[in-house]
Design an enzyme around this catalytic site. Structure first.
Site, short mmCIF file in Angstrom:
data_model
loop_
_atom_site.label_atom_id
_atom_site.label_comp_id
_atom_site.label_asym_id
_atom_site.label_seq_id
_atom_site.Cartn_x
_atom_site.Cartn_y
_atom_site.Cartn_z
N GLY A 7 0.81 -1.21 0.00
CA GLY A 7 0.00 0.00 0.00
C GLY A 7 0.84 1.25 0.00
N GLY A 67 0.49 5.69 0.71
CA GLY A 67 -0.35 6.74 1.27
C GLY A 67 0.24 8.10 0.98
N ASP A 81 -9.51 11.39 10.11
CA ASP A 81 -9.39 10.90 8.73
C ASP A 81 -10.08 9.55 8.57
OD1 ASP A 81 -8.64 11.14 6.09
OD2 ASP A 81 -6.63 10.32 6.37
N GLY A 139 3.74 8.05 3.02
CA GLY A 139 4.56 6.87 3.25
C GLY A 139 4.13 5.67 2.45
N LYS A 192 4.69 0.57 8.12
CA LYS A 192 4.50 1.84 7.42
C LYS A 192 5.76 2.67 7.56
CE LYS A 192 1.65 5.28 8.75
NZ LYS A 192 0.38 6.02 8.89
N VAL A 214 3.56 1.20 2.75
CA VAL A 214 3.29 0.11 3.69
C VAL A 214 3.79 -1.20 3.07
CG1 VAL A 214 1.54 -1.12 5.02
CG2 VAL A 214 1.26 1.31 4.54
#
Length: 640
Positions: free
Chosen positions: A341, A343, A466, A346, A363, A348
């Site tokens: 993943g 973001g 969030d 950063g 992360k 993951v």
């Protein structure tokens, strides 16, 4: 007439039914005030008006005439003002539930003097102030007493021990201080006791361990000290909550408290300690006088350089230590094959920690991104003292340097096998898995309980900032876990108003899920989280993102649902909710007959929650306590 969709005000003509002994109109959408005509109900025995939107005060004349009333429920409304003293005329009351309103003033002694009160007195989640009256000891027959989440001050009356029939006592979330009265130990039938989030000091009465039926004890986030008992409920660490009392010691090993000093050494240590303090003071003064100027300059320069590192170290010191090398090895050198993943600040990676022998998610923050360092501190701080089944667990935080000598910051989480809610709601053509109605309802429940924990059960409320589908992860059993606290903020509550303790920067959250007031530099608040929750809920059951291309020219997901509510909701429901795999027929009124009769009603209630949480005005949004109460009703209705 309970559990319907009746709206508007209660007609005054209802009061003409003077011979009624039972009336239930709870769990509807009724508004405005309680009619004065209800004072005619002189034969009324059970009256249930809870779970509506009734406002105004409780009419004094109305209460004064209900002399035969035994069960009275006004919970989950918008009532204000004080409880009228005329309640003393309701001498046969056995159950009273005024919880989750905005009632204020002192708790009337007239209420505490009703001798018939034997089952329940629930005044929780209001704004009652003043002391807990000593007249509380008059409730000798009460089974459950809940006065939690108010603004009471002063001490806990010693004569609380006179409530000899008490089984459940909840006083948490007030401003009470003083000690835990030893008389509580005399309540031999007490099953649950919650005294958390007070200003209590002193020790835990050792006599409490002699209560053989006590099954839950919480005194977390106080100023208690001394030795924790070893027997009774205190033998089971899972049934005791003592977090946030740094001066407690002893107890069973699983409580992870510090050891108590040997009793024989206490006096000696006290005597030696006084001498040592005197010596230290003398040498410190001499040393400061001699080197004060030099030290001032040196300390100023060092603190300027190391302030950032010190704040990071203090944040992560309670987590298990992990090095850059360990994380590098665990993720095969942060390889692309392990990337699961990305973001805003950063990446993951999936990895396996040898020290933990478990699969983890790592992360790694891109420290070149603005706000990455603050995001790291916010997330680590948020998880220092919080644990919940529906929150992603942080295993540890890493603040180190990489092989190039550059700063390196990473957060290691529990790995969630089934990915994010986002992936399940919005799949590509190759994916065949779907999330059915019951599982989506379970997921909404899990998210709601996580928010309730953050907003009301932590020492200080935490605003997530969030909340969105990509920040909700699903474990092996498809249980929802809220994640990504990079924007989280601690909130203190003063006079009922939320105040952010850490400064915020820029726009908070993600477009579509961020409440409109954040774009106008408003303070972060739990109401902002509720807006995100309502948007997420509507997305889950419509299959439409709030950023969908169809929403333009002032149109949005809230309006999209509002237009269809309540008569045409089946036209906007996600087609995959009830269809079989590869069957893309929309759920319309033509196939509604194939659904269980109560499913459409459950959908209507869910959309009602989504709409009430996502209204533009923060003050009008439903809070998470009321949401959970509604979700419990929906889940029960679905199971019937």
């Amino acid at each position: 007439m309970a559990d319907n969709q009746i709206s508007g005000k209660i007609p005054t003509e209802l009061g003409n039914l003077v011979n009624l002994i039972y009336l239930s109109i709870e769990n509807n959408y009724l508004t405005e005030v309680i009619p004065e005509s209800f004072a005619k109900f002189q034969n009324m025995q059970e009256l249930y008006l809870g779970k509506n939107k009734l406002s105004g005060t409780i009419p004094a004349a109305f209460l004064g005439n209900l002399s035969h009333l035994s069960e009275f429920d006004l919970s989950n409304n918008l009532l204000i003002g004080e409880i009228p003293s005329t309640i003393e005329n309701c001498k046969k009351l056995q159950i009273v539930d005024f919880s989750m309103n905005n009632l204020s003033g002192a708790i009337p002694t007239q209420l505490l003097g009703i001798s018939y009160l034997s089952i329940l007195l629930n005044l929780s989640h209001n704004s009652f102030s003043g002391n807990l009256p000593p007249e509380v000891g008059m409730l000798k027959n009460i089974g459950t007493l809940d006065i939690s989440e108010n603004h009471l001050s002063g001490g806990i009356p010693e004569n609380i021990g006179d409530c000899s029939s008490l089984e459940y006592l909840y006083l948490e979330g007030n401003s009470l201080d003083g000690i835990i009265p030893s008389s509580i130990a005399s309540l031999k039938g007490l099953l649950q006791l919650d005294l958390s989030r007070y200003n209590l000091f002193g020790s835990i009465p050792q006599e409490l361990q002699n209560n053989s039926v006590l099954e839950w004890f919480s005194a977390s986030f106080n100023k208690l000290e001394g030795e924790v008992p070893m027997h009774g409920v205190f033998q089971n660490a899972n049934r005791v909550s003592l977090t946030g009392n740094d001066r407690l010691c002893g107890g069973v090993a699983k409580l992870n408290l510090q050891r108590c000093p040997p009793k024989s050494l206490k006096k000696r240590k006290h005597h030696v300690g006084r001498k040592l303090i005197i010596i230290i003071i003398i040498f410190s003064i001499a040393f400061i006088l001699l080197l004060s100027l030099v030290l001032t300059i040196i300390i100023y320069q060092i603190m300027r350089k190391r302030q950032r590192k010190a704040s990071t170290d203090s944040t992560i010191e309670q987590f298990p230590k992990v090095s850059y090398q360990e994380l590098h090895h665990a993720t095969n050198g942060f390889s692309v094959q392990n990337l699961i993943g990305t973001g805003g600040i950063g990446f993951v990676y999936k990895g396996r920690l040898n020290s933990e022998e478990r699969v983890v998610a790592v992360k790694v923050l891109n420290l070149q991104k603005k706000g990455a360092h603050k995001s790291f501190l916010a997330e680590c701080n948020a998880f220092r003292n919080i644990r919940h089944r529906n929150l992603v667990k942080i295993i540890t935080c890493c603040s180190s340097v990489d092989h190039k000598g550059d700063d390196f910051k990473a957060i290691v989480y529990e790995y969630m096998k089934n990915g994010s809610l986002e992936e399940w709601l919005h799949q590509n053509a190759e994916q065949q898995r779907t999330l059915k109605f019951e599982k989506r309802l379970e997921t909404v429940n899990g998210i709601a309980y996580a928010l309730h924990y953050l907003h009301y059960e932590c020492e200080k409320p935490i605003v997530h900032c969030d909340l969105k589908p990509s920040n909700v992860l699903l474990d092996d059993d498809m249980v929802a876990h809220v994640s990504d606290f990079g924007l989280a903020r601690l909130v203190s509550t003063i006079d009922g108003k939320s105040n952010i303790q850490t400064s915020s920067m820029g726009i908070k959250g993600t477009i579509g899920y961020t409440p409109p007031e954040y774009g106008m530099d408003s303070q972060l608040s739990t109401e902002g989280d509720m807006y995100s929750f309502g948007t997420l809920l509507m997305e889950m059951f419509t299959g439409r993102r709030p950023t969908d291309a169809m929403f333009k020219d002032g149109h949005n997901l809230h309006n999209y649902v509002k237009i269809a509510f309540p008569n045409n909701i089946l036209e906007i429901v996600d087609a995959t909710l009830f269809s079989e795999e590869n069957d893309h027929l929309a759920v319309t009124t033509d196939v509604a007959s194939d659904l269980r009769p109560n499913v459409e009603r459950c959908l209507s209630s869910l959309f009602k929650i989504g709409l009430s949480c996502s209204v533009e005005s923060p003050r009008e949004r439903t809070n998470i306590k009321a949401v959970i109460a509604e979700l419990n009703i929906i889940s029960k209705a679905l199971a019937d």
